[in-house]
Design an enzyme around this catalytic site. Structure first.
Site, PDB file in Angstrom:
ATOM      1  N   CYS A  40       0.710  -1.344  -0.108  1.00 19.62           N
ATOM      2  CA  CYS A  40       0.034   0.250   0.175  1.00 19.62           C
ATOM      3  C   CYS A  40       0.820   1.145  -0.009  1.00 19.62           C
ATOM      4  O   CYS A  40       1.578   1.504   0.977  1.00 19.62           O
ATOM      5  CB  CYS A  40      -0.707  -0.052   1.429  1.00 19.62           C
ATOM      6  SG  CYS A  40      -1.937   1.454   1.581  1.00 19.62           S
ATOM      7  N   CYS A  43       0.147   3.836   2.795  1.00 23.17           N
ATOM      8  CA  CYS A  43       0.702   3.355   4.299  1.00 23.17           C
ATOM      9  C   CYS A  43       2.173   3.715   4.161  1.00 23.17           C
ATOM     10  O   CYS A  43       2.775   4.090   4.959  1.00 23.17           O
ATOM     11  CB  CYS A  43       0.529   1.808   4.153  1.00 23.17           C
ATOM     12  SG  CYS A  43      -1.162   1.160   4.031  1.00 23.17           S
TER      13      CYS A  43
END
Length: 120
Positions: A40, A43
């Site tokens: 991600c 993230c």
């Protein structure tokens, strides 16, 4: 300040149970590969910002860093993070047991992270 790192829904539930009665902040991220990199991209971008603000948490608070799974696992609509915790995206930072949370791009703002940690 206590920082716990867990992986998966069951480990998260156990960490919460072990710290009942304390203020808990939970940070959910896409799981990392063997090189320590999450699938991600949001993230990856948000993590250093969130970690830099941990000293703003209230005294005695618990911070749980939780890897929510590989991309196919996270995208599954029956994923317990989605069904039980009502997460809509990763990364998510929440004050557990409240409606207060920051999702995805909101976590790129150190000021918003500070506000979440500071709110009663």
């Amino acid at each position: 300040m206590v920082v716990l790192e867990v992986s998966g829904y069951q480990a998260f539930v156990e960490a919460v149970e072990n710290h009942k009665g304390k203020t808990i902040f939970a940070y959910f991220t896409g799981s990392k590969d063997k090189n320590g990199v999450s699938w991600c991209q949001d993230c990856v971008q948000a993590e250093p910002i969130v970690r830099a603000e941990l000293d703003k948490m209230p005294e005695g608070a618990i911070f749980i860093y939780c890897q929510a799974g590989a991309r196919p696992e996270w995208k599954n609509v029956t994923n317990k993070f989605r069904t039980e915790l009502k997460l809509t995206g990763v990364p998510t930072l929440m004050k557990y047991g409240t409606t207060q949370k920051l999702v995805e791009g909101q976590l790129f703002s150190p000021e918003l992270v500070q506000m979440l940690f500071a709110e009663d």
